[in-house]
Enzyme design. Structure first.
Site, short mmCIF file in Angstrom:
data_model
loop_
_atom_site.label_atom_id
_atom_site.label_comp_id
_atom_site.label_asym_id
_atom_site.label_seq_id
_atom_site.Cartn_x
_atom_site.Cartn_y
_atom_site.Cartn_z
N HIS A 77 1.07 -1.72 0.13
CA HIS A 77 0.18 -0.53 -0.07
C HIS A 77 0.72 1.20 -0.01
CE1 HIS A 77 0.77 1.15 4.74
NE2 HIS A 77 0.75 -0.35 4.21
N ASP A 79 -0.47 4.55 0.69
CA ASP A 79 -0.69 5.55 2.13
C ASP A 79 0.47 5.19 2.92
OD1 ASP A 79 -2.19 2.72 2.34
OD2 ASP A 79 -3.71 4.01 3.92
N ASP A 137 6.31 1.78 6.69
CA ASP A 137 4.96 0.84 6.53
C ASP A 137 3.98 1.75 5.24
OD1 ASP A 137 2.54 -0.42 6.79
OD2 ASP A 137 2.06 0.54 8.88
N GLU A 171 -5.07 1.50 2.66
CA GLU A 171 -4.77 0.32 3.48
C GLU A 171 -5.47 1.11 5.35
OE1 GLU A 171 -2.88 -2.90 6.09
OE2 GLU A 171 -2.73 -0.26 5.53
N GLU A 172 -4.33 2.12 5.62
CA GLU A 172 -4.32 2.06 6.70
C GLU A 172 -5.96 2.78 7.17
OE1 GLU A 172 -1.82 1.34 8.94
OE2 GLU A 172 -0.07 1.49 7.53
N ASP A 194 3.64 -6.11 3.74
CA ASP A 194 3.39 -5.44 4.60
C ASP A 194 3.88 -5.48 5.65
OD1 ASP A 194 2.15 -3.38 5.07
OD2 ASP A 194 0.28 -3.26 5.36
N HIS A 376 4.05 3.74 12.51
CA HIS A 376 2.59 4.89 12.72
C HIS A 376 3.07 5.42 13.83
CE1 HIS A 376 -0.44 1.31 11.72
NE2 HIS A 376 -0.37 1.53 11.31
#
Length: 401
Positions: A77, A79, A137, A171-172, A194, A376
């Site tokens: 992903h 994003d 990520d 995705e997040e 991922d 994150h």
């Protein structure tokens, strides 16, 4: 040919954070910057059937150069998570020499608190300046897929089946699979790239739901409130207290599920709580969802029908039930991890993944490691040696058997 390190440094500098509140697809305009870059780069390296959809999905293919091999998909992903500032990102590469790691702007990884650092002494690490997340990520996964694909294009002597490439937005925020074109993608099975530390293979994830609790109160001047006021904020606090404290993220690990209070707001006349509910075990997951309704019923019996409204919505399900039906998909991944020099570890994901929904929708899709840590947050970092091993893993995964 760009290195995987060079690619991550380039990709990370692009702010492609998604948004949980916009209601758009993609959820932010800035994700197009990453998508257009990848579209351009895929064409430049010689991938075929490169296409960017109106929902910001990037697809491409590398044709098979031998027969009798499956079409394998690689997905990552674009994003980055809105849980921390997503830009402007200032990635930098350092050589970690041990001890506490000062990322910058007061952000410090203390060696005794971040045990993973001990594995990286003397290694190159890509970090932030301490003000934003890195975006490894999942831009590390994007970089690893792109690097492996360029390898296959430049080495036609290495035999492989059809390679299907897919990069997703959002995705997040749990929407990465919403507009994924499985038939058009063309893979027999796929892998999201991922994951985290090298060697970790993930084919099991949480069952996930969201819960919104709305409390309808009645406000009146506190001086004359006896037997009349119904304080919504206080009732909301009662609801929160009914959920077991032992089943929160702070007190769980492994396959232990939880209720997580993500947001609360309100006043005397109204209040709202937002939760996520997680459990690997399907029966326990259903029990948790039912208990939310039980708590609402209890408070409605106390304060009057309609005081508490509980809405529970399924988000995704554990993919393990699907992946277990395809042992060759797992065997291929474990062999590839070993070929890259790591001993595989099968780890349950304490979260969700695009692959969970894609697996349920007919595309078996477990998760592979990227070499990224502390996702994150501002202490996120990527291990360059582990990223390089992830590229080797992907090459071994795709190479004809």
């Amino acid at each position: 040919m760009k290195t995987v390190k060079d690619r991550l440094m380039e990709y990370a500098a692009i702010d492609s954070g998604s948004s949980e509140t916009s209601g758009l697809h993609p959820s932010t305009e800035k994700q197009w910057d990453m998508a257009r870059l990848l579209e351009k780069e895929l064409k430049e390296i010689g991938a075929e059937n490169v296409r960017l959809t109106d929902k910001c999905y990037v697809y491409a293919e590398i044709a098979a150069n031998t027969e009798g091999q499956p079409a394998i998909g690689l997905i990552a992903h674009m994003d980055t998570a809105p849980a921390a500032p997503t830009g402007p990102v200032h990635p930098r590469c350092i050589v970690y020499e041990g001890g506490d790691l000062e990322v910058g702007n007061g952000a410090v990884m203390r060696a005794e608190e971040y045990e993973s650092l001990s594995r990286h002494i003397g290694h190159e690490l890509i970090v932030t300046d301490g003000t934003t997340l890195l975006g490894g990520d999942n831009k590390a996964g994007v970089a690893e897929i792109m690097t492996a694909c360029e390898y296959f294009i430049n080495h036609p002597e290495v035999k492989h089946g059809k390679i299907c490439i897919g990069f997703t937005p959002d995705e997040e925020i749990g929407e990465g699979a919403d507009y994924f074109d499985i038939p058009g993608f063309g893979a027999d099975f796929a892998y999201t790239v991922d994951g985290g530390p090298a060697g970790e293979y993930e084919c099991e994830n949480f069952n996930g739901a969201s819960a919104t609790i709305k409390v309808n109160g009645f406000n009146i001047h506190p001086g004359s409130a006896k037997d009349k006021m119904k304080n919504a904020s206080r009732i909301a606090m009662e609801f929160a207290a009914l959920l077991p404290d032992s089943q929160t993220p702070e007190h769980t690990e492994g396959r232990e599920g939880f209720y997580h209070l993500c947001e609360m707001k309100g006043e005397e006349a109204w209040a709202e709580l937002k939760y996520i509910i997680r459990d690997h075990d399907a029966a326990k997951y259903e029990q948790k969802k039912a208990f939310i309704k039980t708590c609402a019923d209890f408070l409605n019996a106390r304060y009057g029908e309609g005081t508490v409204e509980a809405t529970v919505t399924d988000m995704y399900r554990n993919m393990v039930e699907i992946i277990n039906q395809y042992p060759d998909v797992t065997a291929r991944a474990l062999d590839a991890i070993r070929a890259a020099g790591d001993e595989p570890k099968m780890i349950p994901i304490r979260g969700g993944t695009d692959g969970a929904r894609l697996s349920r929708e007919g595309l078996p899709c477990p998760n592979l490691p990227t070499g990224v840590y502390n996702m994150h947050g501002v202490l996120e970092y990527a291990s360059v040696p582990e990223m390089e091993r992830s590229v080797k893993m992907i090459i071994a995964l795709i190479t004809a058997r």
